[in-house]
Design an enzyme around this catalytic site. Structure first.
Site, mmCIF file in Angstrom:
data_model
loop_
_atom_site.group_PDB
_atom_site.id
_atom_site.type_symbol
_atom_site.label_atom_id
_atom_site.label_comp_id
_atom_site.label_asym_id
_atom_site.label_seq_id
_atom_site.Cartn_x
_atom_site.Cartn_y
_atom_site.Cartn_z
ATOM 1 N N HIS A 112 8.096 24.601 70.396
ATOM 2 C CA HIS A 112 7.953 25.968 70.891
ATOM 3 C C HIS A 112 6.986 25.997 72.077
ATOM 4 C CE1 HIS A 112 9.245 30.137 70.127
ATOM 5 N NE2 HIS A 112 8.200 30.423 70.864
ATOM 6 N N HIS B 253 20.263 26.361 67.058
ATOM 7 C CA HIS B 253 19.735 27.360 66.129
ATOM 8 C C HIS B 253 20.734 28.515 66.066
ATOM 9 C CE1 HIS B 253 15.994 29.799 64.637
ATOM 10 N NE2 HIS B 253 17.111 30.244 64.092
ATOM 11 N N GLU C 83 18.494 24.314 63.185
ATOM 12 C CA GLU C 83 17.408 25.200 62.778
ATOM 13 C C GLU C 83 17.989 26.504 62.253
ATOM 14 O OE1 GLU C 83 14.241 23.900 66.294
ATOM 15 O OE2 GLU C 83 15.229 25.862 66.370
#
Length: 240
Positions: free
Chosen positions: A190, A43, A70
């Protein structure tokens, strides 16, 4: 089994805290692949406080496993992913200053924007996923964006798991059923960890992939990366 993609951002965070190249992010990506993970996730954020943009190009060249990037679809991010052409792009609504992703997309107010972004990515042959909460209306509208997948934001599940697992999982089961009926595949991520992952995987039969970074890399400090990846994969085997 549900696929495991390992987010290596935290390894880059440690590297960046001292400069230099220790730990080696590229070696970590190769090790993740060699130790049996189904994918590598990164990310890159605008300030490059963990994964740097140059890391993304270098990782793409050296791994053969699935590569998931991401990020918020800013012009710079879109230029990056169009150039790198990962297997999957996961769109997140993070502002630049966000420490970590803390909510999913409002697919009602951002419908047109997401349709345009996803249309661009599909022109490059990139599978798309939208980071999203369990709000049923957002799930229904996600299908209208033409995304291939949604990634369920699982922090609310993780925070409620220890107190009442059945209550914590209920909204995710509903969201997964809605997505499946809408023809959208399901990822999740997450705060999933060794304690709550098995239950989540068992209750979400349509789950395609989980992306796990913080907990997995933290566990690896004590258990070693190879053993940790093996332990997480064992929790992702679907019951027959």
């Amino acid at each position: 089994m549900t696929k495991l993609s390992v987010n290596i951002n935290k390894i880059a965070t440690i590297r960046n805290s001292r400069g230099g190249n220790t730990p080696d992010v590229l070696k970590a990506a190769i090790d993740v692949q060699e130790f049996g993970a189904h994918g590598v996730t990164v990310h890159p954020r605008p300030d490059e406080r963990h994964i740097k943009y140059k890391d993304v190009y270098e990782i793409r060249r050296i791994i053969k496993t699935e590569f998931n990037i991401e990020g918020y679809p800013s012009p710079k991010f879109m230029e990056l992913v169009k150039s790198v052409r990962p297997h999957q792009v996961t769109l997140v609504p993070d502002p630049p200053e966000a420490i970590t992703s803390s909510s999913g997309w409002d697919t009602i107010n951002n419908l047109s924007f997401l349709q345009d972004i996803i249309g661009e990515l599909k022109e490059y042959g990139i599978r798309t996923s939208i980071f999203i909460d369990t709000n049923p209306d957002f799930i229904v509208n996600a299908a209208k964006t033409n995304t291939d997948r949604v990634e369920l934001y699982t922090e609310p599940y993780a925070s409620g798991f220890e107190k009442d697992p059945e209550k914590a999982i209920a909204p995710f089961v509903e969201a997964a059923n809605i997505a499946n009926k809408s023809g959208v595949s399901i990822n999740a991520g997450h705060d999933l960890n060794l304690q709550n992952l098995k239950f989540f995987n068992e209750k979400i039969p349509f789950l395609k992939e989980v992306s796990i970074g913080h907990a997995l890399i933290s566990d690896a400090l004590y258990l070693g990366l190879e053993r940790t990846i093996s332990m997480y994969k064992e929790l992702l085997v679907k019951n027959k």
